[in-house]
Design a protein around this motif. Structure first.
Motif, PDB file in Angstrom:
ATOM      1  N   PHE A   1     -68.431  18.371  13.977  1.00 24.55           N
ATOM      2  CA  PHE A   1     -69.311  19.263  13.220  1.00 24.55           C
ATOM      3  C   PHE A   1     -70.720  18.695  13.107  1.00 24.55           C
ATOM      4  O   PHE A   1     -71.698  19.439  13.109  1.00 24.55           O
ATOM      5  CB  PHE A   1     -68.749  19.546  11.831  1.00 24.55           C
ATOM      6  CG  PHE A   1     -67.593  20.507  11.835  1.00 24.55           C
ATOM      7  CD1 PHE A   1     -67.543  21.568  12.711  1.00 24.55           C
ATOM      8  CD2 PHE A   1     -66.545  20.337  10.949  1.00 24.55           C
ATOM      9  CE1 PHE A   1     -66.485  22.452  12.719  1.00 24.55           C
ATOM     10  CE2 PHE A   1     -65.476  21.212  10.941  1.00 24.55           C
ATOM     11  CZ  PHE A   1     -65.445  22.273  11.831  1.00 24.55           C
ATOM     12  N   GLY A   2     -70.839  17.392  13.002  1.00 19.49           N
ATOM     13  CA  GLY A   2     -72.154  16.770  12.963  1.00 19.49           C
ATOM     14  C   GLY A   2     -72.942  17.023  14.229  1.00 19.49           C
ATOM     15  O   GLY A   2     -74.155  17.278  14.180  1.00 19.49           O
ATOM     16  N   HIS A   3     -72.257  16.971  15.365  1.00 20.26           N
ATOM     17  CA  HIS A   3     -72.934  17.262  16.639  1.00 20.26           C
ATOM     18  C   HIS A   3     -73.247  18.744  16.780  1.00 20.26           C
ATOM     19  O   HIS A   3     -74.292  19.111  17.325  1.00 20.26           O
ATOM     20  CB  HIS A   3     -72.090  16.786  17.824  1.00 20.26           C
ATOM     21  CG  HIS A   3     -72.272  15.340  18.107  1.00 20.26           C
ATOM     22  ND1 HIS A   3     -73.390  14.847  18.725  1.00 20.26           N
ATOM     23  CD2 HIS A   3     -71.489  14.272  17.846  1.00 20.26           C
ATOM     24  CE1 HIS A   3     -73.294  13.542  18.837  1.00 20.26           C
ATOM     25  NE2 HIS A   3     -72.138  13.158  18.303  1.00 20.26           N
ATOM     26  N   GLN A   4     -72.372  19.594  16.314  1.00 19.69           N
ATOM     27  CA  GLN A   4     -72.620  21.025  16.401  1.00 19.69           C
ATOM     28  C   GLN A   4     -73.806  21.449  15.534  1.00 19.69           C
ATOM     29  O   GLN A   4     -74.558  22.342  15.897  1.00 19.69           O
ATOM     30  CB  GLN A   4     -71.371  21.822  15.985  1.00 19.69           C
ATOM     31  CG  GLN A   4     -70.234  21.708  16.960  1.00 19.69           C
ATOM     32  CD  GLN A   4     -70.582  22.307  18.302  1.00 19.69           C
ATOM     33  OE1 GLN A   4     -71.173  23.357  18.401  1.00 19.69           O
ATOM     34  NE2 GLN A   4     -70.216  21.593  19.367  1.00 19.69           N
ATOM     35  N   LEU A   5     -73.984  20.812  14.410  1.00 17.79           N
ATOM     36  CA  LEU A   5     -75.082  21.145  13.504  1.00 17.79           C
ATOM     37  C   LEU A   5     -76.325  20.300  13.754  1.00 17.79           C
ATOM     38  O   LEU A   5     -77.295  20.389  12.998  1.00 17.79           O
ATOM     39  CB  LEU A   5     -74.614  20.966  12.053  1.00 17.79           C
ATOM     40  CG  LEU A   5     -73.483  21.899  11.632  1.00 17.79           C
ATOM     41  CD1 LEU A   5     -72.972  21.531  10.261  1.00 17.79           C
ATOM     42  CD2 LEU A   5     -73.962  23.353  11.639  1.00 17.79           C
ATOM     43  N   ASN A   6     -76.282  19.489  14.810  1.00 12.19           N
ATOM     44  CA  ASN A   6     -77.394  18.618  15.192  1.00 12.19           C
ATOM     45  C   ASN A   6     -77.836  17.691  14.069  1.00 12.19           C
ATOM     46  O   ASN A   6     -79.031  17.498  13.850  1.00 12.19           O
ATOM     47  CB  ASN A   6     -78.586  19.455  15.690  1.00 12.19           C
ATOM     48  CG  ASN A   6     -78.271  20.171  16.974  1.00 12.19           C
ATOM     49  OD1 ASN A   6     -77.559  19.641  17.824  1.00 12.19           O
ATOM     50  ND2 ASN A   6     -78.779  21.390  17.133  1.00 12.19           N
ATOM     51  N   TRP A   7     -76.867  17.133  13.365  1.00  9.64           N
ATOM     52  CA  TRP A   7     -77.191  16.150  12.328  1.00  9.64           C
ATOM     53  C   TRP A   7     -77.386  14.781  12.948  1.00  9.64           C
ATOM     54  O   TRP A   7     -78.051  13.939  12.384  1.00  9.64           O
ATOM     55  CB  TRP A   7     -76.093  16.074  11.279  1.00  9.64           C
ATOM     56  CG  TRP A   7     -76.062  17.265  10.373  1.00  9.64           C
ATOM     57  CD1 TRP A   7     -77.009  18.232  10.240  1.00  9.64           C
ATOM     58  CD2 TRP A   7     -75.028  17.615   9.461  1.00  9.64           C
ATOM     59  NE1 TRP A   7     -76.627  19.161   9.327  1.00  9.64           N
ATOM     60  CE2 TRP A   7     -75.400  18.807   8.815  1.00  9.64           C
ATOM     61  CE3 TRP A   7     -73.807  17.058   9.144  1.00  9.64           C
ATOM     62  CZ2 TRP A   7     -74.623  19.420   7.865  1.00  9.64           C
ATOM     63  CZ3 TRP A   7     -73.022  17.662   8.192  1.00  9.64           C
ATOM     64  CH2 TRP A   7     -73.433  18.838   7.557  1.00  9.64           C
ATOM     65  N   TRP A   8     -76.766  14.527  14.090  1.00  8.31           N
ATOM     66  CA  TRP A   8     -76.953  13.264  14.804  1.00  8.31           C
ATOM     67  C   TRP A   8     -76.800  13.477  16.279  1.00  8.31           C
ATOM     68  O   TRP A   8     -76.415  14.413  16.809  1.00  8.31           O
ATOM     69  CB  TRP A   8     -76.020  12.148  14.356  1.00  8.31           C
ATOM     70  CG  TRP A   8     -74.584  12.510  14.230  1.00  8.31           C
ATOM     71  CD1 TRP A   8     -73.685  12.643  15.235  1.00  8.31           C
ATOM     72  CD2 TRP A   8     -73.879  12.783  13.029  1.00  8.31           C
ATOM     73  NE1 TRP A   8     -72.464  12.969  14.729  1.00  8.31           N
ATOM     74  CE2 TRP A   8     -72.548  13.060  13.372  1.00  8.31           C
ATOM     75  CE3 TRP A   8     -74.217  12.809  11.688  1.00  8.31           C
ATOM     76  CZ2 TRP A   8     -71.585  13.369  12.435  1.00  8.31           C
ATOM     77  CZ3 TRP A   8     -73.249  13.110  10.774  1.00  8.31           C
ATOM     78  CH2 TRP A   8     -71.949  13.390  11.149  1.00  8.31           C
TER      79      TRP A   8
ATOM     80  N   ALA B   1     -58.141  12.373  12.554  1.00 10.79           N
ATOM     81  CA  ALA B   1     -58.518  13.769  12.782  1.00 10.79           C
ATOM     82  C   ALA B   1     -59.701  14.172  11.897  1.00 10.79           C
ATOM     83  O   ALA B   1     -60.601  14.890  12.348  1.00 10.79           O
ATOM     84  CB  ALA B   1     -57.320  14.687  12.520  1.00 10.79           C
ATOM     85  N   PHE B   2     -59.726  13.699  10.664  1.00 12.26           N
ATOM     86  CA  PHE B   2     -60.837  14.016   9.761  1.00 12.26           C
ATOM     87  C   PHE B   2     -62.143  13.433  10.282  1.00 12.26           C
ATOM     88  O   PHE B   2     -63.176  14.110  10.292  1.00 12.26           O
ATOM     89  CB  PHE B   2     -60.543  13.489   8.353  1.00 12.26           C
ATOM     90  CG  PHE B   2     -61.687  13.689   7.403  1.00 12.26           C
ATOM     91  CD1 PHE B   2     -61.936  14.929   6.862  1.00 12.26           C
ATOM     92  CD2 PHE B   2     -62.514  12.630   7.067  1.00 12.26           C
ATOM     93  CE1 PHE B   2     -62.993  15.128   5.994  1.00 12.26           C
ATOM     94  CE2 PHE B   2     -63.579  12.809   6.204  1.00 12.26           C
ATOM     95  CZ  PHE B   2     -63.822  14.062   5.669  1.00 12.26           C
ATOM     96  N   VAL B   3     -62.116  12.192  10.728  1.00  9.58           N
ATOM     97  CA  VAL B   3     -63.326  11.552  11.250  1.00  9.58           C
ATOM     98  C   VAL B   3     -63.778  12.260  12.525  1.00  9.58           C
ATOM     99  O   VAL B   3     -64.986  12.514  12.710  1.00  9.58           O
ATOM    100  CB  VAL B   3     -63.081  10.047  11.502  1.00  9.58           C
ATOM    101  CG1 VAL B   3     -64.223   9.423  12.273  1.00  9.58           C
ATOM    102  CG2 VAL B   3     -62.868   9.328  10.180  1.00  9.58           C
ATOM    103  N   ALA B   4     -62.847  12.613  13.410  1.00 14.09           N
ATOM    104  CA  ALA B   4     -63.200  13.312  14.646  1.00 14.09           C
ATOM    105  C   ALA B   4     -63.795  14.690  14.340  1.00 14.09           C
ATOM    106  O   ALA B   4     -64.770  15.108  14.978  1.00 14.09           O
ATOM    107  CB  ALA B   4     -61.968  13.450  15.536  1.00 14.09           C
TER     108      ALA B   4
END
Length: 74
Positions: free
Chosen positions: A67-74, A59-62
């Motif tokens: 959040f990474g996709h929402q903030l456009n980090w990757w 769950a932590f990794v997901a």
């Protein structure tokens, strides 16, 4: 005093990262539950802790991925 009673002292040749990794492995394997209880631990209890901690890691990794996709980090 035993070595087990002094958690901050590193063995010779051991780094902070490797000791932290070893403690995390013990945590996810449920070994800390065996050390905390004076009575013998139930096998089902140990496996339930392992499964629950595994699900929390997934769950932590997901959540980090989301959040990474929402903030456009990757």
């Amino acid at each position: 005093m035993n070595k087990e009673q002094i958690p901050n002292k590193l063995d010779e040749g051991q780094t902070l990262f490797s000791s932290s990794l070893a403690r995390a492995a013990d945590h996810f394997a449920g070994e800390d539950a065996l050390k905390q209880n004076a009575e013998p631990a139930d096998k089902v209890e140990i496996w339930a802790k392992r499964v629950g901690r595994g699900f929390s890691l997934i769950a932590f990794v997901a959540l980090a991925w989301y959040f990474g996709h929402q903030l456009n980090w990757w």
